[in-house]
Design an enzyme around this catalytic site. Structure first.
Site, mmCIF file in Angstrom:
data_model
loop_
_atom_site.group_PDB
_atom_site.id
_atom_site.type_symbol
_atom_site.label_atom_id
_atom_site.label_comp_id
_atom_site.label_asym_id
_atom_site.label_seq_id
_atom_site.Cartn_x
_atom_site.Cartn_y
_atom_site.Cartn_z
ATOM 1 N N LYS A 124 46.278 47.669 41.901
ATOM 2 C CA LYS A 124 46.441 48.321 40.619
ATOM 3 C C LYS A 124 45.217 48.188 39.920
ATOM 4 C CE LYS A 124 51.424 48.788 40.113
ATOM 5 N NZ LYS A 124 51.908 48.465 41.481
ATOM 6 N N LYS A 159 53.804 49.566 33.625
ATOM 7 C CA LYS A 159 54.317 48.870 35.062
ATOM 8 C C LYS A 159 53.855 47.497 35.134
ATOM 9 C CE LYS A 159 50.546 51.854 37.159
ATOM 10 N NZ LYS A 159 50.445 53.010 38.165
ATOM 11 N N ARG A 209 50.009 60.627 47.998
ATOM 12 C CA ARG A 209 49.198 59.714 48.774
ATOM 13 C C ARG A 209 48.580 60.227 49.821
ATOM 14 N NH1 ARG A 209 50.888 54.643 50.805
ATOM 15 N NH2 ARG A 209 50.987 54.383 48.601
ATOM 16 N N ARG A 224 54.704 63.136 46.821
ATOM 17 C CA ARG A 224 56.122 62.399 46.385
ATOM 18 C C ARG A 224 56.508 63.189 44.964
ATOM 19 N NH1 ARG A 224 53.627 56.638 47.535
ATOM 20 N NH2 ARG A 224 51.948 57.952 46.151
ATOM 21 N N ARG A 232 59.471 58.715 38.380
ATOM 22 C CA ARG A 232 58.653 58.443 39.484
ATOM 23 C C ARG A 232 58.881 59.253 40.743
ATOM 24 N NH1 ARG A 232 62.157 52.793 39.436
ATOM 25 N NH2 ARG A 232 63.606 54.580 39.330
ATOM 26 N N ASP A 272 46.758 56.715 45.846
ATOM 27 C CA ASP A 272 47.625 57.328 45.083
ATOM 28 C C ASP A 272 47.020 58.108 43.883
ATOM 29 O OD1 ASP A 272 49.665 56.429 46.535
ATOM 30 O OD2 ASP A 272 50.238 54.758 45.113
ATOM 31 N N GLU A 280 46.399 54.190 41.997
ATOM 32 C CA GLU A 280 46.522 52.897 42.743
ATOM 33 C C GLU A 280 45.593 53.218 43.988
ATOM 34 O OE1 GLU A 280 50.098 51.408 43.653
ATOM 35 O OE2 GLU A 280 50.961 51.877 41.409
ATOM 36 N N ASN A 282 46.208 51.196 47.600
ATOM 37 C CA ASN A 282 47.046 50.609 48.160
ATOM 38 C C ASN A 282 46.444 50.000 49.635
ATOM 39 O OD1 ASN A 282 49.931 50.953 46.836
ATOM 40 N ND2 ASN A 282 48.814 52.871 46.912
#
Length: 313
Positions: A124, A159, A209, A224, A232, A272, A280, A282
């Site tokens: 993050k 978050k 993603r 997503r 979310r 993301d 983000e 990842n």
């Protein structure tokens, strides 16, 4: 090649969509020898970093989809490559494993992703290196700072820094309902740092993603998409995964970051994106190989293996 996969227990894999399994299958089909262990099986012994590992054979189907050989003690530098695929959370034991893997790298092991690079890239906070690519963002433990941020942006998302799969993500709208309570609970009364971002309505078109592999960009994302009243899009939170070609804006962002991150040893990255904003980066065990492959026809596991073979050549 001899490829060691450090991963979660094989029995826990969701075989219909597990990205690590997809990597294993394509590598075995290409004639490479697979090995498996869990992170607990990485040891410093007799002045070497070793794995108490087992040979692995992937079966075509059925309930028994794998066969393991007897346990062998092998130094990590005797493998062609070591894939670190243990899922978060990034807790102290995950950190301990990366330190052992860094020692293995010093002894000549080739670890993907590089363990030092993983430690240096909070999934993050790492986005703050690219402020022009991210939405308005605040990282803090202070309720007062979050209240000021909310007053400025009105609609925000809060978050925890160590969350995954959409866990612990809250939206607070203009009425600021329960803002203090959410911050106190998530932040454990100031003991834990939180990330706060302006709410992006583009989330309704999907939290996308985007996979970066070996410095190259996979041309399809997995959007997503939140379902019902949910904000979310994470698949673990009930989001619907839809493979989509990258937009021009997404390609521009991904092609900018891919060579930078790859040069640091981050061979496989899951960006993301919401809209064209990076939310983000990842680097622990990015997924979505299977969903993108099945829906788009673009063979992500094969793309990954080709890039890995090139990196090891």
């Amino acid at each position: 090649m001899n490829l060691l996969f450090i991963a979660d227990p094989l029995a826990s894999f969701k075989i219909s969509k597990d990205s690590t399994l997809a990597m294993m299958r394509v590598a075995q089909e290409a004639g490479h020898q697979l090995w498996f262990c869990e992170s607990r099986n990485i040891l410093w012994r007799n002045n070497f970093v070793v794995a108490d590992c087992q040979s692995l054979d992937i079966k075509p189907g059925g309930t028994t989809w794998f066969e393991l050989g007897s346990v062998e003690d092998r130094p990590l530098n005797t493998f062609s490559a070591v894939m670190m695929r243990t899922d978060p959370p990034f807790d102290i034991e995950y950190l301990n494993t990366t330190w052992l893997l860094s020692a293995a790298v010093r002894q000549g092991a080739k670890v993907f992703n590089n363990p030092t690079a993983i430690r240096d890239h909070s999934e993050k906070i790492s986005i703050t290196e690219f402020p022009e690519l991210i939405p308005p963002t605040l990282v803090t433990r202070e309720l007062s700072a979050i209240e000021v941020f909310h007053q400025e942006h009105q609609d925000i998302v809060i978050k925890p820094l160590d969350g995954m799969g959409g866990m612990g993500v809250f939206r607070v709208g203009p009425d600021a309902l329960n803002l203090a309570s959410i911050v106190e609970t998530l932040g454990e009364n100031g003991a834990r740092t939180l990330m706060v971002q302006r709410f992006l309505p583009e989330i309704m078109q999907g939290d996308k993603r985007v996979l970066l592999i070996g410095g190259e960009v996979v041309p399809f994302s997995l959007a997503r998409i939140p379902q019902g009243s949910e904000i979310r899009g994470n698949l673990a939170a009930g989001g619907k995964g839809v493979a989509m070609p990258l937009t021009d804006a997404e390609i521009k962002v991904a092609e900018r970051l891919a060579p930078i991150l790859n040069a640091r040893g981050l061979f496989l990255v899951g960006l993301d994106l919401i809209g064209a904003y990076v939310t983000e980066i990842n680097v622990t065990s990015p997924t979505c190989f299977v969903e993108i492959t099945e829906q788009s026809g673009f063979d992500v596991p094969k793309f990954w293996l080709t890039a890995l073979e090139k990196a090891l050549a």
